[in-house]
Design a protein around this motif. Structure first.
Motif, PDB file in Angstrom:
ATOM      1  N   GLU A  10       0.800  -1.218   0.000  1.00 55.88           N
ATOM      2  CA  GLU A  10       0.000   0.000   0.000  1.00 55.88           C
ATOM      3  C   GLU A  10       0.837   1.273   0.000  1.00 55.88           C
ATOM      4  OE1 GLU A  10       0.959  -1.257   4.033  1.00 55.88           O
ATOM      5  OE2 GLU A  10      -0.065  -2.329   2.454  1.00 55.88           O
ATOM      6  N   SER A  11       2.172   1.150   0.090  1.00 62.37           N
ATOM      7  CA  SER A  11       2.951   2.382   0.119  1.00 62.37           C
ATOM      8  C   SER A  11       4.275   2.342  -0.640  1.00 62.37           C
ATOM      9  CB  SER A  11       3.221   2.807   1.567  1.00 62.37           C
ATOM     10  OG  SER A  11       3.998   1.845   2.244  1.00 62.37           O
ATOM     11  N   ASN A  12       5.086   1.298  -0.543  1.00 65.46           N
ATOM     12  CA  ASN A  12       6.445   1.415  -1.063  1.00 65.46           C
ATOM     13  C   ASN A  12       6.744   0.646  -2.345  1.00 65.46           C
ATOM     14  OD1 ASN A  12       6.787  -1.197  -0.102  1.00 65.46           O
ATOM     15  ND2 ASN A  12       8.115  -0.607   1.594  1.00 65.46           N
ATOM     16  N   CYS A  13       5.727   0.253  -3.065  1.00 69.89           N
ATOM     17  CA  CYS A  13       5.897  -0.385  -4.369  1.00 69.89           C
ATOM     18  C   CYS A  13       4.849   0.236  -5.300  1.00 69.89           C
ATOM     19  CB  CYS A  13       5.714  -1.892  -4.241  1.00 69.89           C
ATOM     20  SG  CYS A  13       6.455  -2.808  -5.586  1.00 69.89           S
ATOM     21  N   ARG A  14       5.317   0.992  -6.291  1.00 72.67           N
ATOM     22  CA  ARG A  14       4.414   1.818  -7.091  1.00 72.67           C
ATOM     23  C   ARG A  14       4.756   1.766  -8.577  1.00 72.67           C
ATOM     24  NH1 ARG A  14       2.026   6.045  -4.030  1.00 72.67           N
ATOM     25  NH2 ARG A  14       2.449   5.769  -1.842  1.00 72.67           N
ATOM     26  N   THR A  15       3.815   2.277  -9.367  1.00 73.77           N
ATOM     27  CA  THR A  15       4.054   2.391 -10.802  1.00 73.77           C
ATOM     28  C   THR A  15       4.994   3.571 -11.080  1.00 73.77           C
ATOM     29  OG1 THR A  15       2.189   3.879 -11.147  1.00 73.77           O
ATOM     30  CG2 THR A  15       1.754   1.495 -11.368  1.00 73.77           C
ATOM     31  N   PHE A  16       5.537   3.582 -12.275  1.00 73.83           N
ATOM     32  CA  PHE A  16       6.412   4.670 -12.706  1.00 73.83           C
ATOM     33  C   PHE A  16       5.713   6.021 -12.545  1.00 73.83           C
ATOM     34  CE2 PHE A  16       8.229   7.455 -15.944  1.00 73.83           C
ATOM     35  CZ  PHE A  16       9.591   7.300 -15.718  1.00 73.83           C
ATOM     36  N   ALA A  17       4.483   6.104 -13.035  1.00 72.12           N
ATOM     37  CA  ALA A  17       3.735   7.370 -12.973  1.00 72.12           C
ATOM     38  C   ALA A  17       3.481   7.806 -11.529  1.00 72.12           C
ATOM     39  CB  ALA A  17       2.415   7.235 -13.719  1.00 72.12           C
ATOM     40  N   SER A  18       3.203   6.869 -10.660  1.00 72.49           N
ATOM     41  CA  SER A  18       2.967   7.195  -9.261  1.00 72.49           C
ATOM     42  C   SER A  18       4.225   7.751  -8.604  1.00 72.49           C
ATOM     43  CB  SER A  18       2.471   5.957  -8.516  1.00 72.49           C
ATOM     44  OG  SER A  18       2.250   6.244  -7.153  1.00 72.49           O
ATOM     45  N   TRP A  19       5.377   7.142  -8.897  1.00 68.86           N
ATOM     46  CA  TRP A  19       6.632   7.663  -8.346  1.00 68.86           C
ATOM     47  C   TRP A  19       6.900   9.075  -8.872  1.00 68.86           C
ATOM     48  CZ3 TRP A  19       8.494   6.077  -4.106  1.00 68.86           C
ATOM     49  CH2 TRP A  19       8.492   4.732  -3.742  1.00 68.86           C
ATOM     50  N   LEU A  20       6.664   9.302 -10.165  1.00 64.26           N
ATOM     51  CA  LEU A  20       6.880  10.646 -10.723  1.00 64.26           C
ATOM     52  C   LEU A  20       5.996  11.673 -10.037  1.00 64.26           C
ATOM     53  CD1 LEU A  20       7.196  10.097 -14.585  1.00 64.26           C
ATOM     54  CD2 LEU A  20       9.017  10.543 -12.926  1.00 64.26           C
ATOM     55  N   HIS A  21       4.751  11.312  -9.779  1.00 65.58           N
ATOM     56  CA  HIS A  21       3.811  12.207  -9.103  1.00 65.58           C
ATOM     57  C   HIS A  21       4.331  12.612  -7.717  1.00 65.58           C
ATOM     58  CE1 HIS A  21      -0.010  13.967  -7.958  1.00 65.58           C
ATOM     59  NE2 HIS A  21       0.019  13.227  -6.863  1.00 65.58           N
ATOM     60  N   LEU A  22       5.054  11.722  -7.059  1.00 66.42           N
ATOM     61  CA  LEU A  22       5.593  11.990  -5.725  1.00 66.42           C
ATOM     62  C   LEU A  22       6.971  12.665  -5.755  1.00 66.42           C
ATOM     63  CD1 LEU A  22       4.636   8.672  -3.906  1.00 66.42           C
ATOM     64  CD2 LEU A  22       3.465  10.880  -3.799  1.00 66.42           C
ATOM     65  N   GLY A  23       7.521  12.873  -6.962  1.00 69.27           N
ATOM     66  CA  GLY A  23       8.814  13.535  -7.080  1.00 69.27           C
ATOM     67  C   GLY A  23      10.002  12.595  -7.078  1.00 69.27           C
ATOM     68  N   TYR A  24       9.766  11.328  -7.405  1.00 70.00           N
ATOM     69  CA  TYR A  24      10.822  10.321  -7.458  1.00 70.00           C
ATOM     70  C   TYR A  24      10.787   9.650  -8.820  1.00 70.00           C
ATOM     71  CZ  TYR A  24      11.224  10.856  -2.429  1.00 70.00           C
ATOM     72  OH  TYR A  24      11.413  11.368  -1.177  1.00 70.00           O
ATOM     73  N   ALA A  25      11.934   9.082  -9.201  1.00 67.52           N
ATOM     74  CA  ALA A  25      12.004   8.357 -10.469  1.00 67.52           C
ATOM     75  C   ALA A  25      12.921   7.151 -10.293  1.00 67.52           C
ATOM     76  CB  ALA A  25      12.541   9.256 -11.574  1.00 67.52           C
ATOM     77  N   PRO A  26      12.651   6.080 -11.028  1.00 70.40           N
ATOM     78  CA  PRO A  26      13.544   4.920 -10.966  1.00 70.40           C
ATOM     79  C   PRO A  26      14.957   5.309 -11.398  1.00 70.40           C
ATOM     80  CG  PRO A  26      11.496   4.319 -12.015  1.00 70.40           C
ATOM     81  CD  PRO A  26      11.481   5.812 -11.865  1.00 70.40           C
ATOM     82  N   MET A  27      15.943   4.771 -10.704  1.00 69.31           N
ATOM     83  CA  MET A  27      17.336   5.044 -11.042  1.00 69.31           C
ATOM     84  C   MET A  27      17.688   4.340 -12.351  1.00 69.31           C
ATOM     85  SD  MET A  27      19.086   4.791  -7.280  1.00 69.31           S
ATOM     86  CE  MET A  27      18.135   3.372  -6.708  1.00 69.31           C
ATOM     87  N   LYS A  28      18.662   4.869 -13.038  1.00 72.38           N
ATOM     88  CA  LYS A  28      19.074   4.319 -14.319  1.00 72.38           C
ATOM     89  C   LYS A  28      19.465   2.847 -14.159  1.00 72.38           C
ATOM     90  CE  LYS A  28      21.835   5.432 -18.288  1.00 72.38           C
ATOM     91  NZ  LYS A  28      22.604   6.476 -18.938  1.00 72.38           N
TER      92      LYS A  28
END
Length: 105
Positions: free
Chosen positions: A44-62
């Motif tokens: 419910e909190s620490n595993c998210r879609t790409f778009a959800s992470w972007l919305h929170l100001g985070y992005a997957p690392m290269k």
């Protein structure tokens, strides 16, 4: 600035308590990041879609590869009754795979 845990708790995901998908993603997390990461996994909190992470100001690392899961989409009629349910694959990223997006000034 808020910590990542504060941000995650403030914006929960759409996870609907499916034991099957919880186990599916949990197994992938354990295989990639170890048993400690699986114990810390919170769908419910620490595993998210790409778009959800972007919305929170985070992005997957290269170089990070997404975890695979499924969700069920409901097709409804005009009255709002569910007439069909079908699975849809989704890609998720675990909290250890993301970093804050650098703000460009």
């Amino acid at each position: 600035m808020k910590s990542i845990n504060e941000v995650l708790e403030a914006f929960p995901t759409n996870y609907r308590n499916s034991p099957h998908t919880f186990a599916l993603v949990g197994d992938q997390i354990e295989k990639r990041f170890g048993p400690k990461a699986r114990k810390e996994y919170r769908a419910e909190s620490n595993c998210r879609t790409f778009a959800s992470w972007l919305h929170l100001g985070y992005a997957p690392m290269k170089g990070q590869r997404a975890l695979q899961s499924i969700t069920y989409v409901e097709k409804r009629d005009e009255a709002g009754n569910v007439i069909e349910k079908y699975p849809r694959k989704i890609s998720l990223f675990y909290v250890s795979q993301v970093a804050p997006i650098e703000k460009i000034s």
